[in-house]
Design a protein around this motif. Structure first.
Motif, PDB file in Angstrom:
ATOM      1  N   LEU A   1       6.313  13.564   1.481  1.00 22.57           N
ATOM      2  CA  LEU A   1       5.719  13.836   0.178  1.00 22.57           C
ATOM      3  C   LEU A   1       4.221  13.603   0.280  1.00 22.57           C
ATOM      4  O   LEU A   1       3.781  12.493   0.617  1.00 22.57           O
ATOM      5  N   LEU A   2       3.439  14.641   0.025  1.00 26.37           N
ATOM      6  CA  LEU A   2       1.991  14.547   0.109  1.00 26.37           C
ATOM      7  C   LEU A   2       1.447  14.007  -1.211  1.00 26.37           C
ATOM      8  O   LEU A   2       1.642  14.624  -2.275  1.00 26.37           O
ATOM      9  N   ALA A   3       0.781  12.869  -1.165  1.00 27.51           N
ATOM     10  CA  ALA A   3       0.194  12.298  -2.376  1.00 27.51           C
ATOM     11  C   ALA A   3      -0.898  13.220  -2.908  1.00 27.51           C
ATOM     12  O   ALA A   3      -1.607  13.884  -2.145  1.00 27.51           O
ATOM     13  N   HIS A   4      -1.050  13.246  -4.223  1.00 24.92           N
ATOM     14  CA  HIS A   4      -1.955  14.199  -4.865  1.00 24.92           C
ATOM     15  C   HIS A   4      -3.270  13.582  -5.317  1.00 24.92           C
ATOM     16  O   HIS A   4      -4.113  14.268  -5.893  1.00 24.92           O
ATOM     17  N   GLY A   5      -3.465  12.301  -5.027  1.00 25.77           N
ATOM     18  CA  GLY A   5      -4.709  11.654  -5.414  1.00 25.77           C
ATOM     19  C   GLY A   5      -4.705  10.198  -5.004  1.00 25.77           C
ATOM     20  O   GLY A   5      -3.715   9.685  -4.479  1.00 25.77           O
ATOM     21  N   PRO A   6      -5.828   9.509  -5.219  1.00 24.79           N
ATOM     22  CA  PRO A   6      -5.897   8.078  -4.909  1.00 24.79           C
ATOM     23  C   PRO A   6      -4.857   7.300  -5.712  1.00 24.79           C
ATOM     24  O   PRO A   6      -4.535   7.660  -6.848  1.00 24.79           O
ATOM     25  N   THR A   7      -4.335   6.237  -5.108  1.00 24.72           N
ATOM     26  CA  THR A   7      -3.372   5.377  -5.784  1.00 24.72           C
ATOM     27  C   THR A   7      -3.719   3.925  -5.500  1.00 24.72           C
ATOM     28  O   THR A   7      -4.669   3.630  -4.767  1.00 24.72           O
ATOM     29  N   THR A   8      -2.929   3.023  -6.045  1.00 21.69           N
ATOM     30  CA  THR A   8      -3.140   1.590  -5.810  1.00 21.69           C
ATOM     31  C   THR A   8      -2.030   1.020  -4.923  1.00 21.69           C
ATOM     32  O   THR A   8      -1.729  -0.170  -4.989  1.00 21.69           O
ATOM     33  N   THR A   9      -1.431   1.862  -4.075  1.00 17.19           N
ATOM     34  CA  THR A   9      -0.393   1.398  -3.156  1.00 17.19           C
ATOM     35  C   THR A   9      -1.010   0.760  -1.914  1.00 17.19           C
ATOM     36  O   THR A   9      -2.175   0.991  -1.581  1.00 17.19           O
ATOM     37  N   PHE A  10      -0.196   0.003  -1.205  1.00 11.97           N
ATOM     38  CA  PHE A  10      -0.646  -0.699  -0.002  1.00 11.97           C
ATOM     39  C   PHE A  10      -1.037   0.302   1.081  1.00 11.97           C
ATOM     40  O   PHE A  10      -2.058   0.143   1.764  1.00 11.97           O
ATOM     41  N   SER A  11      -0.243   1.368   1.253  1.00 15.99           N
ATOM     42  CA  SER A  11      -0.533   2.322   2.324  1.00 15.99           C
ATOM     43  C   SER A  11      -1.832   3.077   2.045  1.00 15.99           C
ATOM     44  O   SER A  11      -2.622   3.326   2.965  1.00 15.99           O
ATOM     45  N   TYR A  12      -2.072   3.452   0.787  1.00 18.78           N
ATOM     46  CA  TYR A  12      -3.333   4.140   0.474  1.00 18.78           C
ATOM     47  C   TYR A  12      -4.528   3.233   0.747  1.00 18.78           C
ATOM     48  O   TYR A  12      -5.563   3.673   1.253  1.00 18.78           O
ATOM     49  N   PHE A  13      -4.396   1.948   0.433  1.00 17.12           N
ATOM     50  CA  PHE A  13      -5.477   0.998   0.694  1.00 17.12           C
ATOM     51  C   PHE A  13      -5.875   1.015   2.166  1.00 17.12           C
ATOM     52  O   PHE A  13      -7.050   1.148   2.510  1.00 17.12           O
ATOM     53  N   SER A  14      -4.893   0.914   3.059  1.00 13.40           N
ATOM     54  CA  SER A  14      -5.203   0.895   4.492  1.00 13.40           C
ATOM     55  C   SER A  14      -5.768   2.226   4.966  1.00 13.40           C
ATOM     56  O   SER A  14      -6.671   2.277   5.801  1.00 13.40           O
ATOM     57  N   ALA A  15      -5.215   3.319   4.445  1.00 16.62           N
ATOM     58  CA  ALA A  15      -5.680   4.643   4.859  1.00 16.62           C
ATOM     59  C   ALA A  15      -7.109   4.890   4.389  1.00 16.62           C
ATOM     60  O   ALA A  15      -7.966   5.340   5.165  1.00 16.62           O
ATOM     61  N   HIS A  16      -7.384   4.593   3.135  1.00 18.56           N
ATOM     62  CA  HIS A  16      -8.679   4.933   2.554  1.00 18.56           C
ATOM     63  C   HIS A  16      -9.790   3.997   2.998  1.00 18.56           C
ATOM     64  O   HIS A  16     -10.897   4.433   3.333  1.00 18.56           O
ATOM     65  N   VAL A  17      -9.510   2.701   3.034  1.00 16.14           N
ATOM     66  CA  VAL A  17     -10.561   1.725   3.328  1.00 16.14           C
ATOM     67  C   VAL A  17     -10.808   1.587   4.828  1.00 16.14           C
ATOM     68  O   VAL A  17     -11.952   1.428   5.264  1.00 16.14           O
ATOM     69  N   PHE A  18      -9.758   1.719   5.642  1.00 16.74           N
ATOM     70  CA  PHE A  18      -9.896   1.436   7.075  1.00 16.74           C
ATOM     71  C   PHE A  18      -9.604   2.640   7.972  1.00 16.74           C
ATOM     72  O   PHE A  18      -9.619   2.505   9.194  1.00 16.74           O
ATOM     73  N   GLY A  19      -9.349   3.801   7.374  1.00 14.05           N
ATOM     74  CA  GLY A  19      -9.089   4.982   8.180  1.00 14.05           C
ATOM     75  C   GLY A  19      -7.808   4.896   8.984  1.00 14.05           C
ATOM     76  O   GLY A  19      -7.667   5.576  10.009  1.00 14.05           O
ATOM     77  N   ALA A  20      -6.863   4.090   8.537  1.00 15.80           N
ATOM     78  CA  ALA A  20      -5.593   3.946   9.261  1.00 15.80           C
ATOM     79  C   ALA A  20      -4.684   5.141   8.990  1.00 15.80           C
ATOM     80  O   ALA A  20      -4.748   5.764   7.923  1.00 15.80           O
ATOM     81  N   HIS A  21      -3.841   5.465   9.959  1.00 19.05           N
ATOM     82  CA  HIS A  21      -2.697   6.333   9.694  1.00 19.05           C
ATOM     83  C   HIS A  21      -1.672   5.446   8.992  1.00 19.05           C
ATOM     84  O   HIS A  21      -1.055   4.578   9.627  1.00 19.05           O
TER      85      HIS A  21
END
Length: 341
Positions: free
Chosen positions: A194-214
């Motif tokens: 499921l492709l997320a449609h925008g920024p969220t406050t989930t743990f995985s989005y935090f790591s992806a957005h702030v640290f460039g993690a997969h």
């Protein structure tokens, strides 16, 4: 590690559900195990390979299968049965909720990241925990540059699913999707994305957005009590993680992207008041599809309908707090080749 304080780290964390004094011990091969807090344990190998891996579970305390899976991996490392060749951060997210057999104590921890824990005038233990978990992930990733950063946040869903295992790919802000990560998930039995449609406050989005993690939110099945999970249903994921942890240069075999079901969000249903209700059964599974024109939910004067093509529901939950997402409506899509790297 007989006689070690780490003989059962999960039990130790659950006996100190909100805070545990840091300590460290050595692995049989000379690596270091550093306990940073309750449920938070960092493994530093003697000669780490090129990945920095975060494995989180128990962000919701009643999602026990991933907790048991991570505990098995950790115990295999501590006993020397599984060599640890990557830097690894284990996070057992909400030990207090685990003790209650509940999703949360006061507030949904997986809606409190990316600074959401500091918004508004509410204070509680889960908000404090989210702030500390952000700090631990930053400490882990910032201590080494130039590595591949990975974060698998493992969950199970409240209800059954038409596709038992699926993952949410956090919003990429235009960056391409990773073929290698899609292959990892597919080989682990997670063949629906499921492709997320925008920024969220989930743990995985935090790591992806702030640290460039997969980073991914990975749903491995349905919620079950401790001790009632069938480990064989998660064997493919466990085997992939063992190889990722234990083999420095391991890569999953490539897959045909067409083997993977892909969905995109077409609308979000947000509960506004206690008048909110769904117009489908509480027993409806994730990815249950509705034809166009179906009345899905209403809240006072507001109504939600399925639109011009078949829409499927994911994460319906009438019991969420007001102003929280009560469901996502999704539709099948394809990943264009130009969006894959």
């Amino acid at each position: 590690m007989n006689g070690s304080r780490l003989d059962d780290f999960l039990t130790l964390s659950r006996s100190h559900p909100w805070e545990l004094a840091p300590f460290s011990e050595s692995l049989p091969d000379g690596g270091q195990v550093q306990v940073w807090d309750t449920g938070v344990l960092c493994i530093e190998p003697v000669a780490p390979a090129g990945r920095d891996l975060v494995l989180s579970c128990g962000i919701h305390g009643n999602e026990t299968a991933p907790i048991e899976l991570c505990a098995r991996l950790l115990n295999a490392i501590l006993s020397g049965r599984l060599p640890c060749r990557q830097r690894l951060l284990f996070i057992f997210g909400n030990p207090a909720a685990m003790n209650l057999g509940a999703r949360e104590v006061e507030e949904n921890l997986n809606r409190l990241f990316s600074g959401a824990h500091a918004r508004g005038d509410k204070t509680n233990k889960e908000r404090q925990r989210a702030a500390r978990l952000e700090q631990y992930v930053e400490r882990f990733y910032r201590s080494r540059e130039g590595t591949e950063r990975l974060h698998y946040d493992l969950h199970t869903a409240i209800r059954p699913s038409a596709y038992e295992k699926f993952a949410i790919y956090p919003f990429t802000h235009g960056a391409p999707y990773s073929r290698n990560q899609l292959a990892f998930l597919c080989r682990a039995g997670v063949d629906t994305i499921l492709l997320a449609h925008g920024p969220t406050t989930t743990f995985s989005y935090f790591s992806a957005h702030v640290f460039g993690a997969h980073a991914f939110t990975v749903e491995l099945g349905k919620v079950m009590p401790f001790g009632q999970n069938d480990a064989s249903r998660f064997a493919a994921m466990e085997r992939n993680l063992e190889q990722l942890i234990g083999e420095p240069d391991w890569q999953p075999a490539p897959v045909d992207i067409k083997q993977i079901r892909v969905f995109r969000v077409c609308q979000e249903i947000v509960k506004q008041s206690e008048q909110f209700c769904f117009h489908f059964s509480e027993k409806v599974a994730n990815f249950h599809a509705f034809p166009p024109g179906t009345l899905l939910a209403e809240d006072g004067e507001r109504q939600w309908f399925a639109h011009e093509q078949e829409e499927a529901v994911v994460f319906p939950n009438v019991r969420v707090a007001n102003q929280q997402r009560a469901a996502l409506m999704v539709m099948a899509t394809e990943l264009p080749p130009e969006m894959l790297a």
